[in-house]
Write a protein that holds these residues in place. Structure first.
Motif, PDB file in Angstrom:
ATOM      1  N   ASP A  36      -0.781  10.394  12.207  1.00 53.26           N
ATOM      2  CA  ASP A  36       0.106  10.362  13.366  1.00 53.26           C
ATOM      3  C   ASP A  36       1.502  10.913  13.069  1.00 53.26           C
ATOM      4  OD1 ASP A  36       0.649   9.653  16.116  1.00 53.26           O
ATOM      5  OD2 ASP A  36       1.843   7.979  15.337  1.00 53.26           O
ATOM      6  N   HIS A  37       1.801  11.208  11.814  1.00 58.37           N
ATOM      7  CA  HIS A  37       3.140  11.690  11.457  1.00 58.37           C
ATOM      8  C   HIS A  37       3.423  13.001  12.208  1.00 58.37           C
ATOM      9  CE1 HIS A  37       6.492  13.264   9.173  1.00 58.37           C
ATOM     10  NE2 HIS A  37       6.613  12.094   8.580  1.00 58.37           N
ATOM     11  N   PRO A  38       4.550  13.096  12.905  1.00 59.24           N
ATOM     12  CA  PRO A  38       4.830  14.280  13.720  1.00 59.24           C
ATOM     13  C   PRO A  38       4.781  15.598  12.947  1.00 59.24           C
ATOM     14  CG  PRO A  38       6.473  12.576  14.122  1.00 59.24           C
ATOM     15  CD  PRO A  38       5.597  12.084  13.010  1.00 59.24           C
ATOM     16  N   ALA A  39       5.201  15.608  11.698  1.00 55.86           N
ATOM     17  CA  ALA A  39       5.221  16.852  10.913  1.00 55.86           C
ATOM     18  C   ALA A  39       3.839  17.239  10.408  1.00 55.86           C
ATOM     19  CB  ALA A  39       6.185  16.712   9.734  1.00 55.86           C
ATOM     20  N   LEU A  40       2.842  16.362  10.581  1.00 55.22           N
ATOM     21  CA  LEU A  40       1.514  16.618  10.028  1.00 55.22           C
ATOM     22  C   LEU A  40       0.448  16.821  11.099  1.00 55.22           C
ATOM     23  CD1 LEU A  40       1.676  13.989   7.152  1.00 55.22           C
ATOM     24  CD2 LEU A  40       2.149  16.454   7.021  1.00 55.22           C
ATOM     25  N   ARG A  41       0.815  16.712  12.345  1.00 53.31           N
ATOM     26  CA  ARG A  41      -0.154  16.889  13.430  1.00 53.31           C
ATOM     27  C   ARG A  41      -0.533  18.359  13.583  1.00 53.31           C
ATOM     28  NH1 ARG A  41       3.464  13.637  17.397  1.00 53.31           N
ATOM     29  NH2 ARG A  41       3.194  11.546  16.581  1.00 53.31           N
ATOM     30  N   GLY A  42      -1.814  18.616  13.814  1.00 50.87           N
ATOM     31  CA  GLY A  42      -2.264  19.955  14.140  1.00 50.87           C
ATOM     32  C   GLY A  42      -2.366  20.930  12.982  1.00 50.87           C
ATOM     33  N   ALA A  74       0.869  -1.184   0.000  1.00 50.00           N
ATOM     34  CA  ALA A  74       0.000   0.000   0.000  1.00 50.00           C
ATOM     35  C   ALA A  74       0.902   1.229   0.000  1.00 50.00           C
ATOM     36  CB  ALA A  74      -0.935   0.006   1.202  1.00 50.00           C
ATOM     37  N   PHE A  75       0.336   2.337  -0.476  1.00 52.31           N
ATOM     38  CA  PHE A  75       1.137   3.543  -0.650  1.00 52.31           C
ATOM     39  C   PHE A  75       0.244   4.775  -0.585  1.00 52.31           C
ATOM     40  CE2 PHE A  75       2.604   6.902  -3.490  1.00 52.31           C
ATOM     41  CZ  PHE A  75       3.857   7.162  -2.955  1.00 52.31           C
ATOM     42  N   ALA A  76       0.802   5.875  -0.123  1.00 50.70           N
ATOM     43  CA  ALA A  76       0.172   7.197  -0.203  1.00 50.70           C
ATOM     44  C   ALA A  76       1.293   8.217  -0.095  1.00 50.70           C
ATOM     45  CB  ALA A  76      -0.835   7.407   0.926  1.00 50.70           C
ATOM     46  N   ARG A  77       0.966   9.452  -0.459  1.00 50.71           N
ATOM     47  CA  ARG A  77       1.922  10.528  -0.227  1.00 50.71           C
ATOM     48  C   ARG A  77       1.152  11.761   0.208  1.00 50.71           C
ATOM     49  NH1 ARG A  77       3.024  14.101  -4.624  1.00 50.71           N
ATOM     50  NH2 ARG A  77       1.597  13.691  -6.337  1.00 50.71           N
ATOM     51  N   VAL A  78       1.833  12.608   0.977  1.00 50.12           N
ATOM     52  CA  VAL A  78       1.232  13.835   1.478  1.00 50.12           C
ATOM     53  C   VAL A  78       2.086  15.006   1.000  1.00 50.12           C
ATOM     54  CG1 VAL A  78       0.614  15.161   3.533  1.00 50.12           C
ATOM     55  CG2 VAL A  78       0.254  12.676   3.495  1.00 50.12           C
ATOM     56  N   ILE A  79       1.426  15.963   0.397  1.00 58.69           N
ATOM     57  CA  ILE A  79       2.069  17.195  -0.038  1.00 58.69           C
ATOM     58  C   ILE A  79       1.720  18.233   1.029  1.00 58.69           C
ATOM     59  CG2 ILE A  79       2.215  18.917  -1.874  1.00 58.69           C
ATOM     60  CD1 ILE A  79       0.695  16.591  -3.566  1.00 58.69           C
ATOM     61  N   SER A  80       2.736  18.829   1.650  1.00 58.47           N
ATOM     62  CA  SER A  80       2.446  19.703   2.785  1.00 58.47           C
ATOM     63  C   SER A  80       3.539  20.738   3.004  1.00 58.47           C
ATOM     64  CB  SER A  80       2.304  18.872   4.059  1.00 58.47           C
ATOM     65  OG  SER A  80       2.043  19.689   5.174  1.00 58.47           O
ATOM     66  N   ASP A  81       3.135  21.880   3.572  1.00 60.56           N
ATOM     67  CA  ASP A  81       4.109  22.858   4.058  1.00 60.56           C
ATOM     68  C   ASP A  81       4.545  22.504   5.475  1.00 60.56           C
ATOM     69  OD1 ASP A  81       1.941  23.618   5.648  1.00 60.56           O
ATOM     70  OD2 ASP A  81       1.748  25.606   4.742  1.00 60.56           O
ATOM     71  N   ARG A  82       3.935  21.484   6.066  1.00 61.59           N
ATOM     72  CA  ARG A  82       4.242  20.977   7.406  1.00 61.59           C
ATOM     73  C   ARG A  82       3.957  22.000   8.512  1.00 61.59           C
ATOM     74  NH1 ARG A  82       9.056  16.730   6.585  1.00 61.59           N
ATOM     75  NH2 ARG A  82       8.633  16.272   4.417  1.00 61.59           N
ATOM     76  N   ALA A  83       3.132  23.001   8.190  1.00 60.00           N
ATOM     77  CA  ALA A  83       2.781  24.009   9.183  1.00 60.00           C
ATOM     78  C   ALA A  83       1.278  24.261   9.202  1.00 60.00           C
ATOM     79  CB  ALA A  83       3.523  25.311   8.902  1.00 60.00           C
ATOM     80  N   THR A  84       0.649  24.370   8.011  1.00 59.78           N
ATOM     81  CA  THR A  84      -0.759  24.739   7.967  1.00 59.78           C
ATOM     82  C   THR A  84      -1.611  23.847   7.077  1.00 59.78           C
ATOM     83  OG1 THR A  84      -0.424  26.285   6.110  1.00 59.78           O
ATOM     84  CG2 THR A  84      -0.208  27.180   8.351  1.00 59.78           C
ATOM     85  N   TYR A  85      -1.040  23.200   6.054  1.00 62.92           N
ATOM     86  CA  TYR A  85      -1.860  22.552   5.038  1.00 62.92           C
ATOM     87  C   TYR A  85      -1.231  21.250   4.550  1.00 62.92           C
ATOM     88  CZ  TYR A  85      -4.243  21.772   0.601  1.00 62.92           C
ATOM     89  OH  TYR A  85      -4.953  21.206  -0.422  1.00 62.92           O
ATOM     90  N   ALA A  86      -2.100  20.298   4.220  1.00 60.53           N
ATOM     91  CA  ALA A  86      -1.649  19.040   3.616  1.00 60.53           C
ATOM     92  C   ALA A  86      -2.676  18.566   2.598  1.00 60.53           C
ATOM     93  CB  ALA A  86      -1.456  17.971   4.681  1.00 60.53           C
ATOM     94  N   TYR A  87      -2.176  18.001   1.525  1.00 60.99           N
ATOM     95  CA  TYR A  87      -3.011  17.383   0.500  1.00 60.99           C
ATOM     96  C   TYR A  87      -2.631  15.914   0.432  1.00 60.99           C
ATOM     97  CZ  TYR A  87      -5.309  16.321  -3.889  1.00 60.99           C
ATOM     98  OH  TYR A  87      -6.127  15.750  -4.836  1.00 60.99           O
ATOM     99  N   LEU A  88      -3.594  15.052   0.608  1.00 66.67           N
ATOM    100  CA  LEU A  88      -3.386  13.610   0.556  1.00 66.67           C
ATOM    101  C   LEU A  88      -3.550  13.133  -0.883  1.00 66.67           C
ATOM    102  CD1 LEU A  88      -3.009  10.914   2.069  1.00 66.67           C
ATOM    103  CD2 LEU A  88      -5.493  10.903   2.427  1.00 66.67           C
ATOM    104  N   ALA A  89      -2.565  12.428  -1.387  1.00 67.53           N
ATOM    105  CA  ALA A  89      -2.569  12.049  -2.801  1.00 67.53           C
ATOM    106  C   ALA A  89      -2.101  10.608  -3.006  1.00 67.53           C
ATOM    107  CB  ALA A  89      -1.645  12.988  -3.591  1.00 67.53           C
ATOM    108  N   ASP A  90      -2.497  10.065  -4.129  1.00 65.18           N
ATOM    109  CA  ASP A  90      -1.995   8.779  -4.632  1.00 65.18           C
ATOM    110  C   ASP A  90      -2.133   7.622  -3.645  1.00 65.18           C
ATOM    111  OD1 ASP A  90      -1.388  10.019  -7.016  1.00 65.18           O
ATOM    112  OD2 ASP A  90       0.691  10.418  -6.468  1.00 65.18           O
ATOM    113  N   VAL A  91      -3.229   7.596  -2.913  1.00 66.03           N
ATOM    114  CA  VAL A  91      -3.473   6.504  -1.964  1.00 66.03           C
ATOM    115  C   VAL A  91      -3.825   5.254  -2.760  1.00 66.03           C
ATOM    116  CG1 VAL A  91      -4.856   5.721  -0.009  1.00 66.03           C
ATOM    117  CG2 VAL A  91      -4.308   8.160  -0.262  1.00 66.03           C
ATOM    118  N   PHE A  92      -3.118   4.174  -2.449  1.00 65.05           N
ATOM    119  CA  PHE A  92      -3.335   2.942  -3.201  1.00 65.05           C
ATOM    120  C   PHE A  92      -3.070   1.739  -2.311  1.00 65.05           C
ATOM    121  CE2 PHE A  92      -4.007   1.444  -7.492  1.00 65.05           C
ATOM    122  CZ  PHE A  92      -3.643   0.110  -7.399  1.00 65.05           C
TER     123      PHE A  92
END
Length: 163
Positions: free
Chosen positions: A120-126, A82-100
Motif C-alpha cells: 500500500d506504500h504510495p511510492a511502491l504502487r503500480g 516485525a520489520f522489512a525493507r524494500v529496495i526500489s527505484d520507486r518507478a519500475t522495480y522493488a526487491y523485498l528484503a530482510d522480512v522478520f
C-alpha cells in the motif's frame, strides 16, 4: 530575476529533496512506520543476527542498508515486533528484503499486516516487477501475488556467500 541560473537550480533541487512525509498505518494495537528515525537499529540488528540469511552482517552494513531502502517497522507501543525493507527505484522495480517477525509474535498475522502496508506504500504502487528470495515463507508471499520465476533462465546473480 533573483539569483543566477545555477542558484535557482540548486534551490529547486533542495526543495525537491526536502524530507517527505513518511507513510504510517495503524492496525489494532500495531503501528506500521516507514520513518527511519522510528526504526530501532538495535532491534533490527538483533532480529537479523538470528536470521539465516543475515546472521553475519555487521551493524554498519545494516545501518547503511536502511539508509538506502524504505524500511517498514511494526511497532507495539515503542517496541519493534516485525520489520522489512524494500529496495526500489520507486518507478519500475522493488526487491523485498530482510522480512522478520519476532519469534514471540509469529502466527498472529503480523507478516500479513506488514505485507499489506508494504504493498500500500504510495511510492511502491503500480511497479512493473517485484522480487524476493525466501526459504520458507512462500505461502505468505503468494497471497500478495508473488510466484516462482516464470523464466528462471533470464535471471542471474553474483553469489558472494552461501545462502
Amino acid at each position: 530575476m533573483r539569483g543566477s541560473r545555477a542558484e535557482r537550480g540548486q534551490a529547486r533541487h533542495a526543495a525537491s529533496t526536502e524530507r517527505r512525509p513518511y507513510p504510517s498505518w495503524t492496525r489494532g494495537a500495531y503501528t506500521i512506520v516507514t520513518d527511519p528515525a522510528r526504526i530501532d537499529l538495535d532491534a533490527v540488528c538483533a532480529f537479523l543476527a538470528r536470521a539465516y540469511w543475515a546472521s553475519k552482517r555487521s551493524r554498519e552494513v545494516i545501518a547503511r542498508s536502511l539508509q538506502h531502502s524504505i524500511p517498514f517497522g511494526v511497532l507495539e507501543g515503542a517496541h519493534l515486533v516485525a520489520f522489512a525493507r524494500v529496495i526500489s527505484d520507486r518507478a519500475t522495480y522493488a526487491y523485498l528484503a530482510d522480512v522478520f517477525v519476532d519469534e514471540s509474535r509469529r502466527g498472529a498475522g503480523l507478516g500479513t499486516i506488514l505485507m499489506e502496508c508494504i504493498m500500500d506504500h504510495p511510492a511502491l504502487r503500480g511497479l512493473e516487477r517485484w522480487s524476493l528470495a525466501t526459504r520458507d515463507a512462500h505461502a505468505l508471499y503468494r497471497k500478495f501475488g508473488f510466484q516462482e520465476l516464470l523464466k528462471p533462465e533470464r535471471h542471474m546473480e553474483i553469489p558472494r556467500r552461501d545462502g
